[in-house]
Design a protein around this motif. Sequence first.
Motif, short mmCIF file in Angstrom:
data_model
loop_
_atom_site.label_atom_id
_atom_site.label_comp_id
_atom_site.label_asym_id
_atom_site.label_seq_id
_atom_site.Cartn_x
_atom_site.Cartn_y
_atom_site.Cartn_z
N UNK A 7 0.85 -1.20 0.00
CA UNK A 7 0.00 0.00 0.00
C UNK A 7 0.88 1.24 0.00
N UNK A 8 0.53 2.22 -0.84
CA UNK A 8 1.20 3.52 -0.80
C UNK A 8 0.18 4.62 -0.51
N UNK A 32 3.85 1.95 2.62
CA UNK A 32 4.80 3.02 2.34
C UNK A 32 4.03 4.33 2.30
N UNK A 33 4.68 5.41 2.70
CA UNK A 33 4.07 6.73 2.58
C UNK A 33 5.05 7.66 1.88
N UNK A 34 4.51 8.58 1.08
CA UNK A 34 5.35 9.66 0.57
C UNK A 34 5.13 10.87 1.46
N UNK A 35 6.20 11.63 1.65
CA UNK A 35 6.12 12.86 2.43
C UNK A 35 7.21 13.80 1.94
N UNK A 36 6.90 15.09 1.94
CA UNK A 36 7.94 16.06 1.61
C UNK A 36 8.81 16.30 2.85
N UNK A 37 8.19 16.14 4.02
CA UNK A 37 8.93 16.24 5.29
C UNK A 37 8.20 15.37 6.31
N UNK A 45 7.22 2.51 5.68
CA UNK A 45 8.42 3.00 5.00
C UNK A 45 8.11 4.41 4.48
N UNK A 46 8.91 5.40 4.91
CA UNK A 46 8.70 6.77 4.42
C UNK A 46 9.67 7.05 3.28
N UNK A 47 9.14 7.52 2.15
CA UNK A 47 10.00 7.91 1.02
C UNK A 47 9.72 9.38 0.71
N UNK A 60 10.45 7.39 -6.07
CA UNK A 60 9.80 6.88 -4.85
C UNK A 60 9.23 5.48 -5.09
N UNK A 61 8.55 5.31 -6.22
CA UNK A 61 7.97 4.00 -6.56
C UNK A 61 9.07 2.94 -6.69
N UNK A 62 10.18 3.31 -7.33
CA UNK A 62 11.29 2.37 -7.50
C UNK A 62 11.80 1.91 -6.14
N UNK A 63 11.92 2.86 -5.21
CA UNK A 63 12.37 2.55 -3.84
C UNK A 63 11.39 1.59 -3.15
N UNK A 64 10.11 1.86 -3.30
CA UNK A 64 9.07 1.02 -2.66
C UNK A 64 9.06 -0.38 -3.29
N UNK A 65 9.18 -0.43 -4.62
CA UNK A 65 9.16 -1.72 -5.32
C UNK A 65 10.34 -2.59 -4.88
#
Length: 236
Positions: A7-8, A32-37, A45-47, A60-65
């Motif tokens: 899940x993202x 996984x979550x995306x965040x600017x900060x 997993x924060x990217x 970010x997707x590459x890192x999560x994959x």
Amino acid sequence: MAEPRTVLVTGGNRGIGLAIAERFVADGHRVAVTARSGEGPAGSLTVRADVTDAASIDAAFTQIEEAYGSVEVIVANAGITRDTLLLRMSEDDFTDVIDTNLSGAFRVVKRASKGMLKAKYGRVVLISSVVGLLGSAGQVNYAASKSGLIGLARSLTRELGSRNITANVVAPGFIETDMTAELSEDKQKEYLAQVPAGRYGSAAEVAAAVAWLASDDAAYVSGAVIPVDGGLGMGH
């Protein structure tokens, strides 16, 4: 429990996004979550990513994959506001909000769809707002961005529905978050008077609707707008 999924959640470091990420972690998924900060919840997993930048989303997707495998559930939650009356609203006030809230959702969904098509499985959940359908003075930009998500989800449903991919919208009403805490007491009372439930919602209640849409129980629900608003937007 159901099969764990990858899940993202975009903008998963605070408010509704954080609550959604916490719910998926609690349900045993790879989150996984995306965040600017800031950071996502414990166990996620924060990217770093900026949804206005396609290259940063791809990275970010590459890192999560690499960590979790292909993203199976995407929750497009990242959003901003630049509230002001139409005549005072600058071009940038308008385009910045559209670029983050609507184009940002397009960018993350486009990137996620590659893996979903390959897997013949996917859940897309777009976080809109009651304002997207009800309208709100001083929020021409925000309301336009949030109603645009509905057209996005319904077109995705027609395009990808036969591949076991669903796309739905959750439209929260007044939810207790940092954003609502900034409102004056008078404004808060004024808003509460409009809500049939007579209270603000909690971010966890929004997260529960998202978790259901991402589950196998909702496999035949697509192109829907699920309000979590205590009845505020009825008929819209």
